[in-house]
Design a protein around this motif. Structure first.
Motif, PDB file in Angstrom:
ATOM      1  N   GLU A 219      -5.365 -24.875  48.357  1.00 51.38           N
ATOM      2  CA  GLU A 219      -5.457 -24.932  46.896  1.00 51.38           C
ATOM      3  C   GLU A 219      -6.220 -26.174  46.445  1.00 51.38           C
ATOM      4  O   GLU A 219      -6.993 -26.131  45.477  1.00 51.38           O
ATOM      5  CB  GLU A 219      -4.052 -24.925  46.293  1.00 51.38           C
ATOM      6  CG  GLU A 219      -4.011 -25.037  44.781  1.00 51.38           C
ATOM      7  CD  GLU A 219      -4.661 -23.857  44.091  1.00 51.38           C
ATOM      8  OE1 GLU A 219      -5.107 -24.020  42.933  1.00 51.38           O
ATOM      9  OE2 GLU A 219      -4.720 -22.761  44.689  1.00 51.38           O
ATOM     10  N   THR A 220      -6.030 -27.295  47.150  1.00 53.75           N
ATOM     11  CA  THR A 220      -6.757 -28.511  46.814  1.00 53.75           C
ATOM     12  C   THR A 220      -8.262 -28.301  46.957  1.00 53.75           C
ATOM     13  O   THR A 220      -9.051 -28.720  46.100  1.00 53.75           O
ATOM     14  CB  THR A 220      -6.298 -29.667  47.720  1.00 53.75           C
ATOM     15  OG1 THR A 220      -4.898 -29.891  47.532  1.00 53.75           O
ATOM     16  CG2 THR A 220      -7.049 -30.944  47.390  1.00 53.75           C
ATOM     17  N   ARG A 223      -9.670 -26.344  44.117  1.00 48.83           N
ATOM     18  CA  ARG A 223      -9.787 -27.128  42.887  1.00 48.83           C
ATOM     19  C   ARG A 223     -10.967 -28.091  42.944  1.00 48.83           C
ATOM     20  O   ARG A 223     -11.644 -28.303  41.943  1.00 48.83           O
ATOM     21  CB  ARG A 223      -8.481 -27.875  42.641  1.00 48.83           C
ATOM     22  CG  ARG A 223      -7.325 -26.933  42.348  1.00 48.83           C
ATOM     23  CD  ARG A 223      -6.025 -27.663  42.101  1.00 48.83           C
ATOM     24  NE  ARG A 223      -4.969 -26.705  41.822  1.00 48.83           N
ATOM     25  CZ  ARG A 223      -3.986 -26.915  40.945  1.00 48.83           C
ATOM     26  NH1 ARG A 223      -3.942 -28.038  40.268  1.00 48.83           N
ATOM     27  NH2 ARG A 223      -3.071 -25.999  40.753  1.00 48.83           N
ATOM     28  N   PRO A 228      -9.991 -23.115  40.972  1.00 49.20           N
ATOM     29  CA  PRO A 228      -8.545 -23.139  41.224  1.00 49.20           C
ATOM     30  C   PRO A 228      -7.927 -21.762  41.094  1.00 49.20           C
ATOM     31  O   PRO A 228      -8.492 -20.861  40.466  1.00 49.20           O
ATOM     32  CB  PRO A 228      -8.020 -24.078  40.141  1.00 49.20           C
ATOM     33  CG  PRO A 228      -9.010 -23.950  39.029  1.00 49.20           C
ATOM     34  CD  PRO A 228     -10.346 -23.759  39.710  1.00 49.20           C
ATOM     35  N   TYR A 232      -3.384 -22.218  37.397  1.00 53.16           N
ATOM     36  CA  TYR A 232      -3.323 -23.650  37.655  1.00 53.16           C
ATOM     37  C   TYR A 232      -4.466 -24.351  36.933  1.00 53.16           C
ATOM     38  O   TYR A 232      -5.544 -23.793  36.762  1.00 53.16           O
ATOM     39  CB  TYR A 232      -3.436 -23.951  39.155  1.00 53.16           C
ATOM     40  CG  TYR A 232      -2.228 -23.562  39.959  1.00 53.16           C
ATOM     41  CD1 TYR A 232      -1.055 -24.290  39.860  1.00 53.16           C
ATOM     42  CD2 TYR A 232      -2.264 -22.479  40.822  1.00 53.16           C
ATOM     43  CE1 TYR A 232       0.056 -23.947  40.606  1.00 53.16           C
ATOM     44  CE2 TYR A 232      -1.153 -22.124  41.573  1.00 53.16           C
ATOM     45  CZ  TYR A 232       0.006 -22.860  41.456  1.00 53.16           C
ATOM     46  OH  TYR A 232       1.103 -22.515  42.190  1.00 53.16           O
ATOM     47  N   ASP A 234      -7.197 -27.693  36.621  1.00 52.45           N
ATOM     48  CA  ASP A 234      -8.015 -28.431  37.583  1.00 52.45           C
ATOM     49  C   ASP A 234      -7.244 -29.615  38.136  1.00 52.45           C
ATOM     50  O   ASP A 234      -6.408 -30.217  37.454  1.00 52.45           O
ATOM     51  CB  ASP A 234      -9.313 -28.929  36.932  1.00 52.45           C
ATOM     52  CG  ASP A 234     -10.253 -27.773  36.627  1.00 52.45           C
ATOM     53  OD1 ASP A 234     -10.080 -26.715  37.247  1.00 52.45           O
ATOM     54  OD2 ASP A 234     -11.132 -27.945  35.764  1.00 52.45           O
ATOM     55  N   ILE A 235      -7.550 -29.989  39.362  1.00 55.29           N
ATOM     56  CA  ILE A 235      -6.883 -31.105  40.016  1.00 55.29           C
ATOM     57  C   ILE A 235      -7.408 -32.427  39.478  1.00 55.29           C
ATOM     58  O   ILE A 235      -8.583 -32.556  39.111  1.00 55.29           O
ATOM     59  CB  ILE A 235      -7.092 -31.037  41.546  1.00 55.29           C
ATOM     60  CG1 ILE A 235      -6.122 -31.992  42.252  1.00 55.29           C
ATOM     61  CG2 ILE A 235      -8.522 -31.348  41.934  1.00 55.29           C
ATOM     62  CD1 ILE A 235      -6.096 -31.792  43.757  1.00 55.29           C
TER      63      ILE A 235
END
Length: 262
Positions: A219-220, A223, A228, A232, A234-235
Motif C-alpha cells: 500500500e505504501t 501511495r 492509493p 485511502y 495519499d501518504i
C-alpha cells in the motif's frame, strides 16, 4: 538496597514493580532550587532487574534536593523502610518508554482489531490469549491473498503460509518466519501452551514484520506512485522515514525460534 524507590510498570518485564533508585542527578549540582532531575533506577522484580532512566520535574523541591544529596554523598540516615518518593516528582520522559500497542499501517479493520487485541493482552501479561491473537491476525491477513480455487476447501494456516511462500507472495526468509509464527501460535491455540514473555515478544515482532511485508509495504508503494487503494488518502511522505524506522526497529532471533520448533 537504595533508600528511595517508586512504583512503575516495568518496560522490560511488564510487571508492576518497585524500582530502586540508584541516582538522582541535576546539572545544577549545587543549586538548591533545581527544577529538573535525572533519575536512574533498577526494577525490583527478581526475574528482571532491568534499568530505567527518567527525566523528571520536581514537585517538592526540598525533598528532591535532599534525596539527590543523600544518594550523591552516600549520606544515608538509618531508616527501617525504603521511602517512596514518587509524590516528589513528575515524569517528563522515560527510557525505555512504556510499552504500547504498535499496529502496522494499512491493515484491514478486522486484522488491525485482532492485532491490537493481541498487543494489549501481551502488554497485560495474558500470554496465552495474546499468542492466539497473533496467529489469528496472520490467519485473517493471509486468507484473501491468492485464495484457493475451491472456496469450500479448508486450508490450515501452516499449509497456506507454505503455499504463499512457494508462489512468491512471501520471500523464503519471511516464509520461514511465518512457519515459526504458525508453530508458536498453534502451541497456544490447540495445546493451551502459554509462551514465555521472551517467546511472545518474538512472536509479536515476527507477526508484525510479516504483516508489514504483506499489507503495509504494497500500500505504501501504491501511495508513493500516486495510486492509493480506494478509500485511502495519499501518504504523508515526510512521515515515511519515521514509519520505516519503527517498522524495522527490532532484531528477531530466528535461531532461538528454530530450536523451539524442533
Amino acid at each position: 538496597m537504595s533508600q528511595f524507590s517508586f512504583r512503575q510498570k516495568c518496560p522490560h518485564c511488564r510487571s508492576d514493580s518497585t524500582f530502586q533508585i540508584s541516582s538522582i542527578f541535576t546539572p545544577a549540582a549545587r543549586q538548591e532550587g533545581a527544577k529538573y532531575y535525572s533519575v536512574s533506577a533498577i526494577c525490583g522484580h527478581y526475574t528482571c532487574y532491568g534499568p530505567l532512566a527518567l527525566r523528571t520535574v520536581a514537585i517538592d523541591h526540598d525533598r528532591m534536593w535532599q534525596a539527590a544529596n543523600i544518594l550523591r554523598y552516600n549520606n544515608i540516615p538509618h531508616a527501617p523502610h525504603t521511602q517512596d518518593i514518587s509524590p516528589y516528582f513528575r515524569i517528563l520522559e522515560q527510557w525505555p518508554p512504556e510499552p504500547a500497542p504498535d499496529i502496522p499501517d494499512f491493515l484491514s479493520d478486522k486484522v488491525a482489531n485482532v492485532f491490537q487485541q493481541a498487543e494489549e493482552t501481551r502488554l497485560g501479561k495474558q500470554n496465552l490469549l495474546s499468542a492466539i491473537g497473533y496467529r489469528s491476525a496472520l490467519d485473517l491477513a493471509t486468507k484473501d491473498i491468492s485464495p484457493l480455487p475451491d472456496p469450500t476447501k479448508i486450508e490450515m494456516l501452516g499449509a497456506r503460509l507454505g503455499r504463499l511462500s512457494k508462489e512468491g507472495h512471501l520471500t523464503q526468509s519471511l516464509g520461514e518466519w511465518a512457519e515459526h509464527i504458525g508453530f508458536l501460535g498453534n502451541a497456544s491455540t490447540h495445546d493451551g501452551d502459554q509462551l514465555t514473555n521472551s517467546e511472545l515478544d518474538e512472536l509479536a515482532m515476527l507477526t508484525k514484520m510479516t504483516l508489514i511485508y504483506l499489507c503495509t509495504l504494497p500500500e505504501t508503494i501504491k501511495r508513493l506512485r500516486g495510486t492509493p487503494t480506494i478509500g485511502y488518502s495519499d501518504i504523508d511522505q515526510e512521515s515515511l522515514a519515521a514509519r520505516f524506522r519503527r517498522w524495522i526497529g527490532f532484531k528477531p532471533r530466528l535461531t532461538k525460534l528454530g530450536k523451539s520448533s524442533s
